[in-house]
Design a protein around this motif. Structure first.
Motif, PDB file in Angstrom:
ATOM      1  N   ALA A 106       0.828  -1.210   0.000  1.00  0.00           N
ATOM      2  CA  ALA A 106       0.000   0.000   0.000  1.00  0.00           C
ATOM      3  C   ALA A 106       0.862   1.261   0.000  1.00  0.00           C
ATOM      4  CB  ALA A 106      -0.937  -0.013   1.203  1.00  0.00           C
ATOM      5  N   ALA A 148       2.313   1.685  -3.413  1.00  0.00           N
ATOM      6  CA  ALA A 148       1.270   2.075  -4.361  1.00  0.00           C
ATOM      7  C   ALA A 148       0.899   3.551  -4.202  1.00  0.00           C
ATOM      8  CB  ALA A 148       0.034   1.209  -4.171  1.00  0.00           C
ATOM      9  N   ARG A 149       0.873   4.036  -2.963  1.00  0.00           N
ATOM     10  CA  ARG A 149       0.559   5.456  -2.745  1.00  0.00           C
ATOM     11  C   ARG A 149       1.624   6.356  -3.355  1.00  0.00           C
ATOM     12  NH1 ARG A 149      -1.171   3.639   2.174  1.00  0.00           N
ATOM     13  NH2 ARG A 149       0.828   4.092   3.169  1.00  0.00           N
ATOM     14  N   ARG A 193       3.950   8.066 -12.436  1.00  0.00           N
ATOM     15  CA  ARG A 193       3.537   7.669 -13.785  1.00  0.00           C
ATOM     16  C   ARG A 193       4.713   7.091 -14.562  1.00  0.00           C
ATOM     17  NH1 ARG A 193      -1.161   6.199 -14.813  1.00  0.00           N
ATOM     18  NH2 ARG A 193      -2.721   7.582 -14.029  1.00  0.00           N
ATOM     19  N   ARG A 245      -7.596  -2.981  -5.584  1.00  0.00           N
ATOM     20  CA  ARG A 245      -6.955  -1.681  -5.367  1.00  0.00           C
ATOM     21  C   ARG A 245      -6.683  -0.986  -6.705  1.00  0.00           C
ATOM     22  NH1 ARG A 245      -4.406   0.811  -1.321  1.00  0.00           N
ATOM     23  NH2 ARG A 245      -2.847   2.329  -1.915  1.00  0.00           N
ATOM     24  N   GLU A 246      -6.208  -1.741  -7.687  1.00  0.00           N
ATOM     25  CA  GLU A 246      -5.930  -1.154  -9.004  1.00  0.00           C
ATOM     26  C   GLU A 246      -7.209  -0.630  -9.650  1.00  0.00           C
ATOM     27  OE1 GLU A 246      -1.964  -3.610 -10.455  1.00  0.00           O
ATOM     28  OE2 GLU A 246      -3.930  -4.463 -10.878  1.00  0.00           O
ATOM     29  N   ARG A 247      -8.302  -1.379  -9.546  1.00  0.00           N
ATOM     30  CA  ARG A 247      -9.574  -0.895 -10.110  1.00  0.00           C
ATOM     31  C   ARG A 247     -10.064   0.359  -9.398  1.00  0.00           C
ATOM     32  NH1 ARG A 247     -10.647  -6.354 -10.190  1.00  0.00           N
ATOM     33  NH2 ARG A 247     -10.729  -7.212 -12.273  1.00  0.00           N
ATOM     34  N   ARG A 248      -9.954   0.358  -8.076  1.00  0.00           N
ATOM     35  CA  ARG A 248     -10.424   1.505  -7.296  1.00  0.00           C
ATOM     36  C   ARG A 248      -9.630   2.765  -7.630  1.00  0.00           C
ATOM     37  NH1 ARG A 248      -9.682  -0.489  -2.397  1.00  0.00           N
ATOM     38  NH2 ARG A 248      -7.714   0.596  -2.068  1.00  0.00           N
ATOM     39  N   GLU A 249      -8.304   2.624  -7.759  1.00  0.00           N
ATOM     40  CA  GLU A 249      -7.447   3.774  -8.052  1.00  0.00           C
ATOM     41  C   GLU A 249      -7.344   4.055  -9.550  1.00  0.00           C
ATOM     42  OE1 GLU A 249      -6.163   5.573  -5.598  1.00  0.00           O
ATOM     43  OE2 GLU A 249      -6.948   4.200  -4.077  1.00  0.00           O
ATOM     44  N   ASP A 298      -5.450   2.639 -11.673  1.00  0.00           N
ATOM     45  CA  ASP A 298      -4.029   2.604 -12.020  1.00  0.00           C
ATOM     46  C   ASP A 298      -3.520   1.173 -11.914  1.00  0.00           C
ATOM     47  OD1 ASP A 298      -3.405   5.242 -12.580  1.00  0.00           O
ATOM     48  OD2 ASP A 298      -3.021   5.736 -10.481  1.00  0.00           O
ATOM     49  N   ALA A 331       3.064   3.646 -12.324  1.00  0.00           N
ATOM     50  CA  ALA A 331       1.633   3.445 -12.565  1.00  0.00           C
ATOM     51  C   ALA A 331       1.297   3.787 -14.009  1.00  0.00           C
ATOM     52  CB  ALA A 331       0.812   4.321 -11.628  1.00  0.00           C
TER      53      ALA A 331
END
Length: 189
Positions: A69, A72-73, A77, A141-145, A147, A173
């Protein structure tokens, strides 16, 4: 690489790469273990194996989530010149780097059947299920963000292949359409 680009591998694909071999080797080892009566008997072996399966799935699925996490935060790019590694290549590299660990785990699971039938195989299958659960968590998590998370290939050594290990400094990302794997590391449909 062209003009400072980096080779990038999907984080979820690296996590998911070990799930299928561990699961299937565990199922086969548990099946072989059921053929051997063992010291404790089949019933105790299967009950102990079921408990080990649940504990292993929970532990493997939950370990290092804070590190994932945090990385990921802080994901930046991916650059235009970065090269995205195919899903098959990433999975093949992980399996090639871990083949002796997989063979050793399978042999230990079959050998443990002489003491506690099927328990070692179910433990191995639980580790595979835990990796699959972690990949699903990463996919949500990828779907929610919106990315997809990538890690530099040179930070993934062939022997360790840990996408949240000490060598990994940051993730990159991209949008959800990049690469050939869906969120969570599964094949795109």
């Amino acid at each position: 690489m062209a003009r400072g680009g980096q080779g990038l591998a999907r984080v979820a694909v690296v996590v998911r790469a070990g799930a299928a071999p561990l699961w299937w080797l565990g199922v086969v080892a548990a099946g072989i273990g059921l053929l051997i009566p063992g010291l404790t008997g089949r019933r105790i072996g299967v009950l102990a194996g079921a408990a080990l399966f649940l504990v292993a799935a929970a532990c493997v699925g939950g370990v290092r989530r804070k590190r994932y996490a945090a990385l990921a935060r802080g994901a930046v790019r991916a650059g235009r010149n970065d090269v995205l590694q195919d899903r098959r290549v990433t999975a093949r590299n992980w399996r090639r780097g871990h083949r002796w660990w997989l063979v050793g785990g399978f042999a230990a699971a079959v050998a443990s059947a002489f003491a506690v039938p099927a328990a070692g195989g179910m433990l191995l299958a639980g580790c595979g299920a835990g990796l699959w659960l972690k990949a699903l968590w990463l996919g949500r998590r990828e779907r929610r963000e919106a990315d997809l998370l990538w890690v530099r290939v040179d930070w993934l050594t062939e022997r360790t292949g840990r996408p949240a290990g000490r060598r990994v400094k940051a993730y990159r990302a991209t949008g959800l359409a990049a690469g050939d794997a869906a969120p969570g590391g599964a094949r795109r449909r």
